[in-house]
Motif scaffolding. Structure first.
Motif, PDB file in Angstrom:
ATOM      1  N   PHE A   1     -40.556  11.924  -8.570  1.00  0.00           N
ATOM      2  CA  PHE A   1     -40.628  13.079  -9.020  1.00  0.00           C
ATOM      3  C   PHE A   1     -40.447  13.334 -10.653  1.00  0.00           C
ATOM      4  O   PHE A   1     -40.878  14.224 -11.189  1.00  0.00           O
ATOM      5  N   SER A   2     -39.760  12.283 -11.152  1.00  0.00           N
ATOM      6  CA  SER A   2     -39.441  12.462 -12.777  1.00  0.00           C
ATOM      7  C   SER A   2     -40.558  12.067 -13.429  1.00  0.00           C
ATOM      8  O   SER A   2     -40.748  12.501 -14.684  1.00  0.00           O
ATOM      9  N   SER A   3     -41.730  11.296 -12.899  1.00  0.00           N
ATOM     10  CA  SER A   3     -42.638  10.640 -13.783  1.00  0.00           C
ATOM     11  C   SER A   3     -43.588  12.081 -14.619  1.00  0.00           C
ATOM     12  O   SER A   3     -43.617  12.167 -15.530  1.00  0.00           O
ATOM     13  N   ILE A   4     -43.887  12.781 -13.558  1.00  0.00           N
ATOM     14  CA  ILE A   4     -44.789  13.937 -13.941  1.00  0.00           C
ATOM     15  C   ILE A   4     -43.823  15.046 -15.059  1.00  0.00           C
ATOM     16  O   ILE A   4     -44.306  15.404 -15.990  1.00  0.00           O
ATOM     17  N   ILE A   5     -42.727  15.388 -14.590  1.00  0.00           N
ATOM     18  CA  ILE A   5     -41.756  16.236 -15.555  1.00  0.00           C
ATOM     19  C   ILE A   5     -41.549  15.533 -16.772  1.00  0.00           C
ATOM     20  O   ILE A   5     -41.617  16.295 -17.924  1.00  0.00           O
ATOM     21  N   GLY A   6     -41.162  14.190 -16.476  1.00  0.00           N
ATOM     22  CA  GLY A   6     -40.868  13.553 -17.791  1.00  0.00           C
ATOM     23  C   GLY A   6     -42.024  13.374 -18.847  1.00  0.00           C
ATOM     24  O   GLY A   6     -41.893  13.645 -20.037  1.00  0.00           O
ATOM     25  N   GLY A   7     -43.208  13.109 -18.030  1.00  0.00           N
ATOM     26  CA  GLY A   7     -44.434  13.197 -19.004  1.00  0.00           C
ATOM     27  C   GLY A   7     -44.809  14.414 -19.804  1.00  0.00           C
ATOM     28  O   GLY A   7     -45.059  14.469 -20.885  1.00  0.00           O
ATOM     29  N   ALA A   8     -44.740  15.483 -19.097  1.00  0.00           N
ATOM     30  CA  ALA A   8     -44.765  16.896 -19.708  1.00  0.00           C
ATOM     31  C   ALA A   8     -43.598  17.077 -20.639  1.00  0.00           C
ATOM     32  O   ALA A   8     -43.854  17.752 -21.817  1.00  0.00           O
ATOM     33  N   LEU A   9     -42.529  16.758 -20.530  1.00  0.00           N
ATOM     34  CA  LEU A   9     -41.388  16.855 -21.452  1.00  0.00           C
ATOM     35  C   LEU A   9     -41.693  16.161 -22.727  1.00  0.00           C
ATOM     36  O   LEU A   9     -41.398  16.788 -23.953  1.00  0.00           O
ATOM     37  N   VAL A  10     -42.299  14.896 -22.603  1.00  0.00           N
ATOM     38  CA  VAL A  10     -42.401  13.831 -23.666  1.00  0.00           C
ATOM     39  C   VAL A  10     -43.573  14.753 -24.713  1.00  0.00           C
ATOM     40  O   VAL A  10     -43.312  14.657 -25.667  1.00  0.00           O
TER      41      VAL A  10
END
Length: 510
Positions: A149-158
């Protein structure tokens, strides 16, 4: 002033000359280690000790792209190299980008060491609680429940906030989760699964953050080597975790390795917060010459507009995106099977004790750290030699899939732990060439949305890792051996290698 020549060499040797710069002839050739001094260049009154300012303008204009091209960028005489240089006062100075990649390698080492602790600790936990092989696979995969779950959200945040803050929060949260894991294991199975899922949720931002930070701090002809060094730290984390965990468990207890690695994570966090910036232009300690070297070797991809959502439908409409996704799926499938089950494999198949299993398991990861650097250096060398980016990415990824597939097939015939360790070492060493394949290809085809694309592909890869980790447990329980699942994994490597060579590209697509 002389112009800066940046050669575009992916599909022909055409070059585009960039003018209006403020420094003398820069031509990038040597990647990462040992830029040659060009004694024929005179720098006049250039101050090599100047710091970078936040409002400092980029020193190189991006110019027009002619079709698609690999920006070939080396600077002779501008910097001595990544390992160090001497200023005009004769003092030895370490380049800032070396400090950045060293800190990144350290945190990637901790990232993986924190994961591996459970791969070793699960053996006494399973004996204590009477877990079956199938349930053991569920416990092993719980880390991936949050990670997906954190991969997509983390990528967008980065993409929006940069890698510095995102990975800092990630390290804080996963260190906290590591710290409380022993308590959760003693409290209940549900608590353990929940903490491991939260741990995975925090670690999901690590890879996108690494890619974005290194793409900003390194010129194109050093980027593969920088990723190789950082991923070398990641793979060494397996060695550190596999070797230290049984030693600390036998001397201190089950909680010992969890407390150690969580403390190291918090210590790293203080250094990171004080020393690193999102962009080299924001650094107050970088030299003018190093900043110019970095800027001259980067493509000028515009950042996403504030508040703008990444174009998911557009990204998924192109086959190069699917080539990256399938490559990530296959890479994670094989990687997590070996990461999660290697100690169990040596213990059940060859009946070695836990400490011996840890040492046999650690050797392949140690060689993988070195081979990852070799893959990065080889990739940069091929680009410097004039090969197209598409050709280089396809060659590196083909080695990263076909090699491990053949080694896993041979592993089925290993009859001693030493022979098995040799085949596993070959498999993992060659799989590290993927770091110079699909892992870098995200920045190639979509520099504006690289973090988000990384998140998409990593989520798909994480789902595959969950299936493979749990599936291995059921296969072993059902068939009584690892051979069938190793053969399935080898076949997946071969099929994805074909798909990659048909549809992958080094050209910018988005």
């Amino acid at each position: 002033m002389a112009a800066v020549a940046i050669k575009s060499a992916a599909f022909g040797g055409r070059s585009s000359n960039l003018t209006d710069t403020h420094f003398n002839s820069i031509r990038f050739r040597k990647p990462l280690f040992g830029f040659r001094d060009n004694v024929g260049i005179k720098w006049g009154n250039l101050n090599l000790q100047g710091g970078g300012l936040k409002n400092r303008e980029a020193v190189v204009d991006g110019g027009k792209r002619r079709g698609w091209g690999v920006v070939r960028c080396t600077a002779e005489g501008l910097e001595r190299g990544l390992l160090g240089r001497r200023g005009h006062e004769g003092n030895f100075a370490i380049p800032e980008r070396l400090k950045v990649v060293a800190l990144m390698a350290c945190v990637m080492c901790l990232c993986n060491a924190d994961r591996v602790v459970m791969s070793v600790a699960i053996v006494p936990l399973a004996a204590k609680h009477g877990w079956s092989s199938s349930f053991l696979g569920i416990v092993q995969s719980s880390f991936l429940w949050g990670y997906i779950f954190s991969s997509i959200i983390g990528g967008a945040l980065v993409d929006k906030y940069g890698g510095k803050r995102v990975i800092a929060w990630g390290v804080f949260l996963w260190s906290l989760a590591t710290l409380i894991t022993p308590w959760a294991a003693n409290h209940s199975t549900f608590a353990l699964l929940a903490v491991r899922a939260f741990f995975g949720l925090a670690e999901g931002v690590a890879m996108p953050s690494m890619n974005i930070i290194l793409s900003r701090w390194f010129p194109c002809n050093e980027r593969a080597t920088a990723v190789g060094l950082s991923m070398g730290g990641f793979h060494l984390g397996n060695v550190v975790g596999l070797v230290l965990t049984p030693i600390m468990m036998s001397s201190i207890g089950l909680s010992g390795p969890f407390y150690l690695f969580s403390s190291l994570g918090l210590l790293w966090l203080t250094t990171w917060a004080l020393r690193v910036t999102n962009d080299p232009q924001d650094s107050s300690s970088i030299s003018t010459s190093e900043l110019r070297l970095i800027q001259a070797g980067k493509s000028n991809a515009p950042p996403p507009k504030k508040g703008e959502l990444p174009p998911l439908r557009l990204l998924l409409s192109k086959m190069p995106t699917w080539a990256i996704i399938f490559a990530n799926v296959t890479n994670n499938w094989g990687y997590f099977v070996l990461l999660s089950w290697m100690p169990v494999y040596f213990k059940t198949v060859f009946n070695v004790n836990l400490k011996q299993a840890a040492w046999f398991s650690a050797l392949p990861w140690g060689t993988m750290a070195f081979s990852g650097y070799v893959a990065g250096a080889a990739s940069d060398y091929l680009l410097k030699a004039g090969h197209s980016l598409t050709f280089v990415r396809k060659v590196m990824q083909s080695i990263g899939f076909i090699g491990p597939g053949l080694a896993l097939l041979c592993l089925n015939y290993a009859n001693t732990p030493v022979v098995a360790s040799v085949f596993l070492t070959v498999a993992l060493s060659l799989s590290s060439f993927s770091q110079a394949g699909f892992l870098l290809n995200m920045q190639d085809i979509a520099p504006q949305y690289a973090g988000f694309l990384h998140g998409i592909s990593n989520s798909a890869g994480t789902l595959a890792a969950i299936v493979s980790t749990i599936g291995t447990g059921y296969f072993v329980q059902w068939l009584g051996s690892f051979q069938a699942f190793l053969t399935v994994t080898a076949g997946l490597y071969f099929v994805t290698a074909i798909f990659w060579n048909l549809f992958a590209t080094g050209e910018r697509v988005f």
